[in-house]
Scaffold this active site. Structure first.
Site, PDB file in Angstrom:
ATOM      1  N   ASN A  99     -10.285  -0.248   0.061  1.00 42.40           N
ATOM      2  CA  ASN A  99      -8.830  -0.137   0.048  1.00 42.40           C
ATOM      3  C   ASN A  99      -8.299  -0.618  -1.307  1.00 42.40           C
ATOM      4  OD1 ASN A  99      -6.080  -0.397   0.425  1.00 42.40           O
ATOM      5  ND2 ASN A  99      -6.226  -1.496   2.369  1.00 42.40           N
ATOM      6  N   CYS A 107       0.823  -1.221   0.000  1.00 45.61           N
ATOM      7  CA  CYS A 107       0.000   0.000   0.000  1.00 45.61           C
ATOM      8  C   CYS A 107       0.851   1.263   0.000  1.00 45.61           C
ATOM      9  CB  CYS A 107      -0.931   0.009   1.200  1.00 45.61           C
ATOM     10  SG  CYS A 107      -1.977  -1.453   1.250  1.00 45.61           S
ATOM     11  N   HIS A 163      -3.585   7.057   3.498  1.00 43.44           N
ATOM     12  CA  HIS A 163      -3.952   5.790   2.856  1.00 43.44           C
ATOM     13  C   HIS A 163      -5.382   5.426   3.258  1.00 43.44           C
ATOM     14  CE1 HIS A 163      -3.953   1.782   1.438  1.00 43.44           C
ATOM     15  NE2 HIS A 163      -3.750   1.207   2.605  1.00 43.44           N
TER      16      HIS A 163
END
Ligand code: ACO
Length: 329
Positions: A286, A114, A256
Site C-alpha cells: 500500500n 490514501c 486503491h
C-alpha cells in the site's frame, strides 16, 4: 465550446530496494504465507534513508511531463497528495516544483491520505473545466518507511514507498475526466482507527511519545477493512451515475491497492469481472496516495489501459476520505 480535463501523460517511480515477505520474517513474528493470504502482498519497495517524498515525486513527474510532451514551464499548478511530506512546510509540492523547474506554477499539498490523488484529480478537473487553468500536474507520493513501526507486525507488512504523476490538460474533445466524486466523514477522524497521534499541533513529538510509538502509524485493521469494502463500491457508483455509465461499460477498474481481499471484494460488489480489475498490490504493498496513479501508469505502459478505454478509479483513506474518477483515456 465545452472544456474537458484529459490526462495527457503519466509517470511513476518506485525505489529500487525490494523488501520481501521473507525479509520481514527476519524482522517480526510473521510469515510469507500469512501476509500473502491476508493481504496478497509479496513484496514492497523501500526508499533509501536520504530519500524524501519529493525525490520520488520528481522522478514520476519528469516521466509524466515527457510523455505529455510539454515543457515544465507550461505547468500552472502542482498538486501533491501525500501524508508523508518532506517537511511540514515548505510544501512537498514546492520541492517538486524546484526539482522539475516548473517556475510558472502555483504549488500546494493535499492531505487526504490514501484518497489524496483522486482529490487532486477532482480539483484539477474543476480548475480546468472552469477555464482557470490549462495544465496541472497532479502527484501522489509517499515515503512510508519512516512512519511505520518496523516492530509492529500489524502494520509494517502493509505499506511501501512510491510515487505517481499525471499531467492533466484542457481539451475540447469529450474525453478525460467524465465524472469525479470525492467525500469524507470526519466522524471517523479517530487516531486509533487510522492515523499518527504525535507530531502535529495536538501532540508534540516528545521522548515519551516516541517511547510509546505514537509518532508511527496506528491502525485498527479489521475496522478499516470493513469500511473500505463498504465505501469504495459506494464511491464508485457515484461517479458512474454522475456520468450515466453502467458498470458493464468499464474496461478497467483500478481500486486503491491496500489489500487484495479488499480489492476483490470491491470488484465483486460492483459486478466487475476479475480480469477487468487491475492489481499490483502484490509488488508494491500500500503506497497510500500513490497507489491508483502508479497502477494507472503501469496499466497504460503495459497496454492494459488503451486510448479510448473507460477506466474507473476508486479509493478510500484515513479521515475518512474517499473518491472515484471515471476516465476516458
Ligand atoms: N503476521 C502474522 N500474524 C499477524 C500479522 C502478521 N503480519 N498481523 C496480525 N497478525 C495476527 C494478529 O495479531 C491476530 O492475532 P490474534 O488473533 O492472536 O490476536 C491475527 O493475526 C488475526 O488478526 P486480524 O486483524 O483479525 O487479521 P485480518 O484477517 O483482519 O487481517 C489485516 C489483518 C491484513 C491488517 C486486515 O485487517 C487488513 O488488511 N485491513 C485493512 C488494512 C488497510 O488496508 N490499511 C491501510 C490503511 S490506509 C488505507 O489504505 C486506507
Amino acid at each position: 465550446m465545452a472544456r474537458y480535463a484529459a490526462i495527457t501523460g503519466t509517470g511513476s517511480y518506485l525505489p529500487e530496494t525490494v523488501l520481501t515477505n521473507f525479509d520481514l520474517e527476519k524482522m517480526v513474528d510473521t510469515s510469507d504465507e500469512w501476509i500473502r493470504q491476508r493481504t496478497g502482498i509479496a513484496e514492497r519497495r523501500i526508499a533509501e534513508d536520504d530519500t524524501a517524498t519529493s525525490d520520488l515525486s520528481v522522478q514520476a513527474a519528469r516521466l509524466a511531463i515527457k510523455r505529455a510532451q510539454i515543457d515544465p514551464l507550461e505547468i500552472e499548478m502542482i498538486l501533491v497528495a501525500t501524508v508523508t511530506p518532506d517537511t511540514f512546510f515548505p510544501s512537498t509540492a514546492c520541492y517538486v516544483q524546484k526539482g522539475i523547474g516548473a517556475k510558472n506554477a502555483a504549488a500546494m499539498d493535499i492531505s487526504a491520505a490514501c484518497a489524496g490523488f483522486l482529490y487532486g484529480l477532482d480539483l484539477a478537473n474543476g480548475l480546468i473545466v472552469s477555464g482557470q487553468y490549462d495544465t496541472i500536474l497532479v502527484v501522489g507520493g509517499e515515503v512510508f518507511n519512516n512512519i511505520v513501526d518496523w516492530n509492529d507486525r500489524n502494520t509494517c507488512v502493509l505499506f511501501g514507498d512510491g510515487a505517481g504523476a499525471a499531467i492533466v490538460q484542457a481539451t475540447e474533445e469529450p474525453k478525460g475526466i467524465l465524472a469525479s466524486y470525492i467525500g469524507s466523514d470526519g466522524d471517523y477522524a479517530d487516531i486509533d482507527l487510522l492515523g499518527i497521534p504525535a507530531g502535529g499541533s495536538r501532540m508534540p513529538v516528545t521522548s515519551e511519545a516516541i517511547d510509546q510509538k505514537l509518532d508511527k502509524i496506528q491502525m485498527n485493521g479489521r475496522e478499516v477493512f470493513k469500511l473500505g469494502v463498504r465505501l469504495m463500491p459506494e464511491a464508485a457508483q457515484r461517479a458512474l451515475s454522475k456520468a450515466n455509465v453502467s458498470v458493464e461499460e468499464i474496461d478497467l477498474l483500478i481500486p486503491h491497492q491496500a489489500n487484495l481481499r479488499i480489492i476483490e471484494a470491491v470488484g465483486d460488489r460492483l459486478g466487475v469481472p476479475r480480469e477487468k480489475v487491475y492489481i499490483n498490490v502484490d509488488k508494491y504493498g500500500n503506497t497510500s496516495a500513490a497507489t491508483v496513479i502508479i497502477a494507472l501508469d503501469e496499466a497504460i505502459q503495459d497496454g492494459r489501459a488503451k486510448p479510448g478505454d473507460l477506466i474507473l478509479l476508486v479509493t478510500f483513506g484515513a479521515g475518512l476520505t474517499w473518491g472515484s474518477t471515471l476516465l476516458r483515456l
